[in-house]
Design an enzyme around this catalytic site. Sequence first.
Site, short mmCIF file in Angstrom:
data_model
loop_
_atom_site.label_atom_id
_atom_site.label_comp_id
_atom_site.label_asym_id
_atom_site.label_seq_id
_atom_site.Cartn_x
_atom_site.Cartn_y
_atom_site.Cartn_z
N ASP A 61 0.87 -1.17 0.00
CA ASP A 61 0.00 0.00 0.00
C ASP A 61 0.91 1.22 0.00
OD1 ASP A 61 -1.65 2.14 0.50
OD2 ASP A 61 -2.58 1.31 2.31
N ASN A 94 4.28 5.06 -10.02
CA ASN A 94 3.07 5.07 -10.84
C ASN A 94 1.78 4.91 -10.04
OD1 ASN A 94 1.31 4.37 -13.31
ND2 ASN A 94 1.23 2.50 -12.09
N SER A 143 2.88 12.41 -13.12
CA SER A 143 2.07 13.59 -12.92
C SER A 143 0.77 13.40 -13.69
CB SER A 143 2.82 14.85 -13.36
OG SER A 143 2.02 16.00 -13.13
N SER A 144 0.21 14.49 -14.18
CA SER A 144 -1.05 14.43 -14.92
C SER A 144 -1.20 15.67 -15.77
CB SER A 144 -2.23 14.33 -13.95
OG SER A 144 -3.47 14.53 -14.62
N TYR A 157 -6.54 16.44 -6.44
CA TYR A 157 -5.70 15.51 -7.21
C TYR A 157 -4.65 16.27 -8.02
CZ TYR A 157 -4.47 12.09 -10.83
OH TYR A 157 -3.78 11.28 -11.69
N LYS A 161 -0.31 16.52 -7.99
CA LYS A 161 0.52 16.28 -9.17
C LYS A 161 1.41 17.50 -9.47
CE LYS A 161 -0.77 12.11 -10.09
NZ LYS A 161 0.17 11.01 -9.79
N THR A 192 -8.15 3.45 -19.33
CA THR A 192 -7.83 2.41 -18.36
C THR A 192 -8.98 2.32 -17.37
OG1 THR A 192 -6.79 3.86 -16.71
CG2 THR A 192 -5.37 3.06 -18.50
#
Length: 252
Positions: A61, A94, A143-144, A157, A161, A192
Amino acid sequence: MNAKTALITGGSRGLGRNMAISLAKKGIDIIFTYKSNKASADQVIEEIQSLGQKAVAFQLDTGNINLFDDFLKQVTTYLQENTGSPNFDFLINNAGIGLMARASETTEQQLDEIFNIHYKGVFFLIQKALPFINDGGGIINLSSGLARTTVANASVYASMKGAIEILTRYLAKELGTRGIRVNAIAPGAIETDFDGGNVRDNEEANKRIASFTALGRVGMPDDIGKVVAFLCTQDAYWINGQRIEVSGGQAL
């Protein structure tokens, strides 16, 4: 000569699975984590082994830093027994979860969970793994695209990032004397099961995102995994301290 080894968090599904397989195709052995689905992890191991590379999975975790010492002991013991050295070459952070919630409605528990997984866990796993990362190796943080663009309900969120992107640059500076490169990959919307599979399974959302993406579609896991694998090759050695968006030109 032993193959290089990459450690990937969250490698049993989604982007992590594709990263693991893409790296194995480059001749890199794989260690990866999974949170609960051992059956999926075993399938990834079989696929990597079918490509001629070594693979092993450990449960972790990544939001619980109290587990990291025991986890790294498992990893280094495995490596010592199988390669003669406790060290590995690449760390790919990831693992993650999504959160779509208005700032006015986000609970402390929700914020803490996102912080623990997407920043605190990443920071301390890097810290504790550094003694075992070979000089000349690399770290890749996820990141995003949401750290650049804005959409409703993604403030927590995306903020984490954004913090990861800044951490990436500072680590690249700190670790340069060891030849360890640190980069951040910023995927756009990908098909995904992340965040309930919304991009993959919601046709309306899929088409809407494709409409403002220059290449006219949403991303696929393979679009990301191949870039991560490239960054773990000598061809990418001079890329360091960078945020690399892999989105097909989303929201340009």
